[in-house]
Motif scaffolding. Sequence first.
Motif, PDB file in Angstrom:
ATOM      1  N   GLY A  26     -39.911   2.383 -32.420  1.00  0.00           N
ATOM      2  CA  GLY A  26     -38.751   2.017 -33.229  1.00  0.00           C
ATOM      3  C   GLY A  26     -39.031   1.464 -34.601  1.00  0.00           C
ATOM      4  N   ALA A  27     -40.297   1.257 -34.960  1.00  0.00           N
ATOM      5  CA  ALA A  27     -40.614   0.760 -36.296  1.00  0.00           C
ATOM      6  C   ALA A  27     -40.277   1.832 -37.340  1.00  0.00           C
ATOM      7  N   SER A  28     -39.939   1.391 -38.524  1.00  0.00           N
ATOM      8  CA  SER A  28     -39.569   2.319 -39.591  1.00  0.00           C
ATOM      9  C   SER A  28     -40.791   3.009 -40.175  1.00  0.00           C
ATOM     10  N   GLY A  29     -40.688   4.318 -40.338  1.00  0.00           N
ATOM     11  CA  GLY A  29     -41.746   5.085 -40.975  1.00  0.00           C
ATOM     12  C   GLY A  29     -41.364   5.530 -42.367  1.00  0.00           C
ATOM     13  N   SER A  30     -40.338   4.884 -42.936  1.00  0.00           N
ATOM     14  CA  SER A  30     -39.798   5.313 -44.237  1.00  0.00           C
ATOM     15  C   SER A  30     -40.847   5.303 -45.343  1.00  0.00           C
ATOM     16  N   LYS A  31     -41.661   4.264 -45.381  1.00  0.00           N
ATOM     17  CA  LYS A  31     -42.632   4.167 -46.473  1.00  0.00           C
ATOM     18  C   LYS A  31     -43.667   5.284 -46.389  1.00  0.00           C
ATOM     19  N   LEU A  59     -47.283  14.608 -40.589  1.00  0.00           N
ATOM     20  CA  LEU A  59     -45.880  14.809 -40.914  1.00  0.00           C
ATOM     21  C   LEU A  59     -45.092  15.260 -39.689  1.00  0.00           C
ATOM     22  N   ALA A  60     -45.676  16.171 -38.921  1.00  0.00           N
ATOM     23  CA  ALA A  60     -45.001  16.643 -37.710  1.00  0.00           C
ATOM     24  C   ALA A  60     -44.849  15.516 -36.686  1.00  0.00           C
ATOM     25  N   GLU A  61     -45.881  14.677 -36.560  1.00  0.00           N
ATOM     26  CA  GLU A  61     -45.842  13.588 -35.588  1.00  0.00           C
ATOM     27  C   GLU A  61     -44.758  12.566 -35.920  1.00  0.00           C
ATOM     28  N   ILE A  62     -44.561  12.294 -37.212  1.00  0.00           N
ATOM     29  CA  ILE A  62     -43.604  11.270 -37.607  1.00  0.00           C
ATOM     30  C   ILE A  62     -42.177  11.795 -37.658  1.00  0.00           C
ATOM     31  N   SER A  63     -42.009  13.120 -37.770  1.00  0.00           N
ATOM     32  CA  SER A  63     -40.682  13.701 -37.979  1.00  0.00           C
ATOM     33  C   SER A  63     -39.657  13.383 -36.887  1.00  0.00           C
ATOM     34  N   PRO A  64     -40.043  13.279 -35.601  1.00  0.00           N
ATOM     35  CA  PRO A  64     -39.026  12.961 -34.597  1.00  0.00           C
ATOM     36  C   PRO A  64     -38.462  11.548 -34.714  1.00  0.00           C
ATOM     37  N   TYR A  65     -39.131  10.683 -35.491  1.00  0.00           N
ATOM     38  CA  TYR A  65     -38.738   9.277 -35.532  1.00  0.00           C
ATOM     39  C   TYR A  65     -38.163   8.873 -36.890  1.00  0.00           C
ATOM     40  N   THR A  66     -37.788   9.860 -37.701  1.00  0.00           N
ATOM     41  CA  THR A  66     -37.231   9.565 -39.017  1.00  0.00           C
ATOM     42  C   THR A  66     -35.747   9.223 -38.927  1.00  0.00           C
ATOM     43  N   THR A  67     -35.274   8.530 -39.938  1.00  0.00           N
ATOM     44  CA  THR A  67     -33.843   8.229 -40.034  1.00  0.00           C
ATOM     45  C   THR A  67     -33.133   9.410 -40.687  1.00  0.00           C
ATOM     46  N   PRO A  68     -31.816   9.533 -40.512  1.00  0.00           N
ATOM     47  CA  PRO A  68     -31.081  10.616 -41.179  1.00  0.00           C
ATOM     48  C   PRO A  68     -31.266  10.596 -42.694  1.00  0.00           C
ATOM     49  N   GLN A  69     -31.279   9.414 -43.293  1.00  0.00           N
ATOM     50  CA  GLN A  69     -31.437   9.326 -44.738  1.00  0.00           C
ATOM     51  C   GLN A  69     -32.803   9.832 -45.187  1.00  0.00           C
ATOM     52  N   ASP A  70     -33.856   9.394 -44.510  1.00  0.00           N
ATOM     53  CA  ASP A  70     -35.200   9.860 -44.855  1.00  0.00           C
ATOM     54  C   ASP A  70     -35.345  11.361 -44.613  1.00  0.00           C
ATOM     55  N   SER A  71     -34.759  11.843 -43.526  1.00  0.00           N
ATOM     56  CA  SER A  71     -34.831  13.269 -43.201  1.00  0.00           C
ATOM     57  C   SER A  71     -34.181  14.093 -44.300  1.00  0.00           C
ATOM     58  N   HIS A 108     -37.564  21.430 -37.758  1.00  0.00           N
ATOM     59  CA  HIS A 108     -36.607  21.310 -36.667  1.00  0.00           C
ATOM     60  C   HIS A 108     -36.121  19.874 -36.499  1.00  0.00           C
ATOM     61  N   HIS A 109     -37.050  18.941 -36.461  1.00  0.00           N
ATOM     62  CA  HIS A 109     -36.674  17.551 -36.213  1.00  0.00           C
ATOM     63  C   HIS A 109     -35.948  16.934 -37.397  1.00  0.00           C
ATOM     64  N   LEU A 110     -36.390  17.243 -38.603  1.00  0.00           N
ATOM     65  CA  LEU A 110     -35.711  16.710 -39.786  1.00  0.00           C
ATOM     66  C   LEU A 110     -34.300  17.283 -39.896  1.00  0.00           C
ATOM     67  N   ALA A 111     -34.166  18.580 -39.632  1.00  0.00           N
ATOM     68  CA  ALA A 111     -32.849  19.215 -39.703  1.00  0.00           C
ATOM     69  C   ALA A 111     -31.919  18.682 -38.620  1.00  0.00           C
ATOM     70  N   HIS A 112     -32.488  18.324 -37.474  1.00  0.00           N
ATOM     71  CA  HIS A 112     -31.678  17.751 -36.404  1.00  0.00           C
ATOM     72  C   HIS A 112     -31.100  16.402 -36.828  1.00  0.00           C
ATOM     73  N   LYS A 113     -31.872  15.647 -37.625  1.00  0.00           N
ATOM     74  CA  LYS A 113     -31.400  14.342 -38.087  1.00  0.00           C
ATOM     75  C   LYS A 113     -30.446  14.469 -39.272  1.00  0.00           C
ATOM     76  N   ALA A 114     -30.576  15.535 -40.054  1.00  0.00           N
ATOM     77  CA  ALA A 114     -29.722  15.731 -41.237  1.00  0.00           C
ATOM     78  C   ALA A 114     -29.135  17.136 -41.207  1.00  0.00           C
ATOM     79  N   PRO A 115     -28.276  17.425 -40.226  1.00  0.00           N
ATOM     80  CA  PRO A 115     -27.792  18.798 -40.016  1.00  0.00           C
ATOM     81  C   PRO A 115     -27.005  19.379 -41.175  1.00  0.00           C
ATOM     82  N   ASN A 116     -26.292  18.536 -41.914  1.00  0.00           N
ATOM     83  CA  ASN A 116     -25.486  19.095 -42.997  1.00  0.00           C
ATOM     84  C   ASN A 116     -26.313  19.457 -44.230  1.00  0.00           C
ATOM     85  N   ALA A 117     -27.625  19.239 -44.176  1.00  0.00           N
ATOM     86  CA  ALA A 117     -28.481  19.623 -45.297  1.00  0.00           C
ATOM     87  C   ALA A 117     -28.960  21.063 -45.179  1.00  0.00           C
TER      88      ALA A 117
END
Length: 290
Positions: A26-31, A59-71, A108-117
């Motif tokens: 659950g820690a942020s990976g934004s940085k 990048l692939a490893e961190i992608s499932p844990y990104t926030t919608p904004q970061d994605s 796939h994971h980034l698009a799942h978090k930000a589908p309207n992009a």
Amino acid sequence: MQVSDADHIDRLISCLFIALPFFVRGASGSKFLNYLNKHIIPVFDKLPEERKLDLLKGLAEISPYTTPQDSRQVLPSVVQLLKKYMPRRKTGEETNFTYVECLLFSFHHLAHKAPNATNSLCGYKIVTGQPSDRLGEDFSENYKDFTERLSSVEDLTRATIKKLTQGMAEHNKAMAAAKSDEAKDKIKTQKQNTTTGLHTCNNILAMTKKEAIKPSAPSSAPATATGVKRTAAGNGSNNLATKKGRGAGGMQNQLVNRALEGVSYGGRGVGRWRGRGRGWAGRGRGRGYR
């Protein structure tokens, strides 16, 4: 960042993989993600070849844990890099399938978090009810471009699977005929490389599925009571897909839904990549991941 500074890149890779267990919890990976987006992806071509795969794995490893904004921020960069390694038409150049696999998994994971992009980036419409859906705009050319790239890489992947399967049969025959331990060890390594290539290619095919998924199709993802329906469609296409997603995300794009259905890293489930190399590129070169 100096792209020639291998020590700097090594430290970044080490820190990223050390931090991954914290992202899982659950820690942020934004940085990390923002750093990759601003300083690494734009100069990816200039990076040392032996470090590119590790960065894509990270990048692939961190992608499932990104926030919608970061994605939403990093997804355009990933799409552009994916297009580079997933050409629209056959070029005759060697395809680095491991790069494609890493980038598709991230996509796939980034698009799942930000589908309207996805509408403006690759023509896949997912209706969320937000103005950012941009449903009134025509992105049919983006859709045509992206689906042609997917079809091209699918054709290359299937052809490579055929060659690898034939190669595996030859390895088995050679192993049965081998007399010395040295010869057997050499063939064993060839078989391991071939197995890695087959896993990679099968994962790519699983992530490039474009057909619509029936609403009644079973899902390996646990159902949630908070799911919200989304309608997914490609520009210029009659394909509609609705599929139960994970969490409050709801329904996913028919292209995206495969990311959460057991796509594995090298056939071992979603886990850690190990080792370093240039990736599997269809000729048994480099060990890729194990």
